[in-house]
Motif scaffolding. Structure first.
Motif, PDB file in Angstrom:
ATOM      1  N   LYS A 158       0.832  -1.205   0.000  1.00 26.80           N
ATOM      2  CA  LYS A 158       0.000   0.000   0.000  1.00 26.80           C
ATOM      3  C   LYS A 158       0.867   1.256   0.000  1.00 26.80           C
ATOM      4  CE  LYS A 158      -3.795   2.132   2.636  1.00 26.80           C
ATOM      5  NZ  LYS A 158      -4.689   1.957   3.821  1.00 26.80           N
ATOM      6  N   LYS A 159       1.904   1.260   0.821  1.00 27.29           N
ATOM      7  CA  LYS A 159       2.814   2.408   0.880  1.00 27.29           C
ATOM      8  C   LYS A 159       3.601   2.549  -0.421  1.00 27.29           C
ATOM      9  CE  LYS A 159       3.346   2.078   5.907  1.00 27.29           C
ATOM     10  NZ  LYS A 159       4.268   1.688   7.014  1.00 27.29           N
ATOM     11  N   ALA A 207       1.548   4.243  -3.291  1.00 22.31           N
ATOM     12  CA  ALA A 207       1.107   5.630  -3.103  1.00 22.31           C
ATOM     13  C   ALA A 207       1.775   6.646  -4.029  1.00 22.31           C
ATOM     14  CB  ALA A 207       1.287   6.040  -1.638  1.00 22.31           C
ATOM     15  N   PHE A 248      -4.539   8.964  -4.289  1.00 22.82           N
ATOM     16  CA  PHE A 248      -5.550   8.527  -3.332  1.00 22.82           C
ATOM     17  C   PHE A 248      -5.994   9.685  -2.442  1.00 22.82           C
ATOM     18  CE2 PHE A 248      -2.904   4.652  -4.037  1.00 22.82           C
ATOM     19  CZ  PHE A 248      -3.873   3.890  -4.677  1.00 22.82           C
TER      20      PHE A 248
END
Length: 411
Positions: free
Chosen positions: A102-103, A106, A111
Motif C-alpha cells: 500500500k505504501k 502511493a 488517493f
C-alpha cells in the motif's frame, strides 16, 4: 485522447473485451477500474509495474481507480506461471506485506480522495465467506470443463494442481463481482497472464448482475526473446530501495538491450509519443542517449527526482573514464558481522547481499568477473582483510562489466 487510445498508442494494451462497448462506456462519465496485487513477496517488483501504470493511465484519463490488495487470495496462491504450489504464508505476514504494498503504490497513484482512488483488501470479504453458501451462490456459475482449459490450470495438470489452487480463479472472479456490487466497478485491469481469471469475473458480473463489465490486459514484460524481464544476477528488480538500490534500479534500465528501449520508454515514462519515437530511432552509440533517458525517467517515477539525479551522476562518474576513484553506492556492514581479522570473499559478498547466494559468487569468480579495488579475484578461497573494510573509502567491488559498489563497515 481517452484511456484506450493512450494505451494503444503506447503499446500497453494486450487484450480487451467488448472494445467498442467499453469505448462508449468510458465516454459517458467517470468510470471505476481495479487491479489486484497479491502480497506474496516482500515488495513489489518491476514485473508489477505495467498493471500499476495502467491504473495510472486510467486516472490520467479522468477516471477512478481501486487498488485491490490480495490479503485473501494470497492465502490460496495464484498457480499462474508456477510449476509447483506456492509456499503457505501466515495471515500475519500477508497482512504486513499488504501494508507495505500500500505504501509502495502511493507515489504512483492519487488517493487524495475516494472520488479519485481507494485501496481495498479482499481479506475483508474472502476470509469471512461461508463455504456452502459461497458454493451455492458462486460455484454454480463456473464450469469445471472450462476452468480446465485455462493456461494457468493446463500447465499444472501434468505435475499436479492442488484443489486449493484450483479455487483461485473463482475467488478472483468473486472479487470483481464484489467490487461491482459495492463500488460500481465495471473494469478489471491486469497482466495478460491473468486473462482467464479476469474473464471469469467479467462473466460472473454480467451473468449475476446483468450489468456491463469489461477486462483489459497489459502485455507481460518480456524481452525480444520472450524471456521475462525484471531479473538480474541478484534476483528480482525490486521497487523497495532496501532490496534494489536506486542506483542498481537505474543501471538495470540503462543496460537494457537496444531493441527494448523504445518499448520501455512508451511503458515507463510520460514522454510524448513523438519524443519516444525520436529516441527509439537512435542507433549505434547514440542509442545510449535513449537508454539514459529511459533509466532516468523510470528511476524518477519510482524513487523520485533526487534519487534519479544521484543515480545518473553516479553512473556518469563510474563510466566517464576520468582519473581517480569514481563514486558508487555504499553497502554498509555492522562490525559485529565481520568480527575477525579476515573474512572469506564468498562469505563477505553473500553477507552483504551483493549476491543472492554463495553459488552466484563462485560463478562470477570462475567467469573472471569479480574484482576488489581493481584487482581480479581468482579463487573463491580468497580472504579479505577486515581492516580494508574499516577504511574510509572501503572496498570497491566490481561485478561484471558495469556493476560497482563500495563495501565498508559502518562507523
Amino acid at each position: 485522447m481517452g484511456f484506450l487510445e493512450v494505451m494503444q498508442e503506447r503499446g500497453m494494451l494486450a487484450q480487451v473485451t467488448h472494445e467498442e462497448e467499453l469505448r462508449e462506456y468510458l465516454s459517458s462519465g467517470v468510470r471505476t477500474a481495479y487491479a489486484g496485487f497479491d502480497p506474496t513477496g516482500d515488495s513489489l517488483h518491476v514485473g508489477h509495474m505495467l498493471p500499476v501504470l495502467a491504473l495510472r493511465r486510467w486516472q490520467q484519463a479522468g477516471h477512478r481507480i481501486i487498488v485491490l490488495l490480495g490479503g485473501g487470495t494470497a492465502m490460496v496462491g495464484d498457480p499462474t506461471g508456477k510449476s509447483e504450489m506456492r509456499q503457505m504464508i501466515s495471515e500475519e505476514v500477508i497482512d504486513q506485506r499488504a501494508e507495505h504494498f500500500k505504501k509502495q503504490l502511493a507515489p504512483f497513484l492519487d488517493f487524495s480522495s475516494p472520488e479519485k482512488g481507494i485501496v481495498v483488501n479482499n481479506a475483508d470479504w474472502l476470509r469471512e465467506l461461508m463455504y456452502l453458501p459461497f458454493l451455492r451462490e458462486i460455484g454454480s456459475h463456473f464450469s469445471v470443463n472450462r476452468m480446465l482449459t485455462a493456461d494457468s490450470v493446463k500447465a499444472r495438470l501434468e505435475v499436479g494442481l492442488s484443489f486449493l489452487e484450483f479455487n483461485y480463479m473463482i475467488l478472483q472472479s468473486y472479487d470483481f463481482y464484489h467490487l461491482n456490487k459495492h463500488q460500481d466497478c465495471a473494469v478489471q485491469l491486469g497482466g495478460d497472464d491473468q486473462w482467464s481469471n479476469m474473464l471469469g469475473g467479467m462473466e460472473l458480473v454480467r451473468r449475476k448482475e446483468r450489468k456491463q463489465a469489461f477486462c483489459a490486459t497489459v502485455p507481460l514484460l518480456v524481452n525480444s526473446q520472450g524471456k521475462k524481464m525484471g531479473k538480474t544476477e541478484n534476483g528480482a528488480v525490486w521497487i523497495d530501495p532496501k532490496l534494489t538500490s536506486p542506483y542498481d534500479f537505474y543501471q538495470y534500465f540503462r543496460n537494457l538491450d537496444d531493441d527494448m528501449v523504445e518499448k520501455c520508454l512508451y511503458y515507463f515514462t510520460d514522454l510524448p509519443a513523438a519524443e519516444v519515437k525520436r529516441l527509439g530511432n537512435l542507433r549505434d552509440k547514440e542509442i545510449n542517449d535513449a537508454k539514459i533517458a529511459l533509466a532516468y525517467e523510470t528511476t524518477k517515477l519510482v524513487h523520485g527526482a533526487e534519487e534519479a539525479d544521484k543515480a545518473k551522476a553516479m553512473a556518469a562518474s563510474l563510466f566517464s573514464g576520468d582519473a581517480g576513484r569514481p563514486s558508487a553506492p555504499e553497502v554498509l556492514l555492522k562490525a559485529s558481522e565481520v568480527p575477525g581479522e579476515s573474512i572469506n570473499v564468498v562469505e563477505l559478498l553473500t553477507l552483504s547481499k551483493l549476491f543472492p547466494s554463495k553459488a552466484e559468487v563462485r560463478r562470477m569468480i570462475e567467469q573472471g568477473g569479480l574484482s576488489l579495488d581493481g584487482e581480479k579475484v581468482e579463487v573463491h578461497t580468497f580472504e579479505v582483510l577486515t581492516s580494508r573494510l574499516r577504511q574510509a573509502d572501503g572496498i570497491m567491488v566490481k561485478k561484471g562489466k558495469k556493476s560497482y559498489h563500495v563495501l565498508k563497515i559502518q562507523g
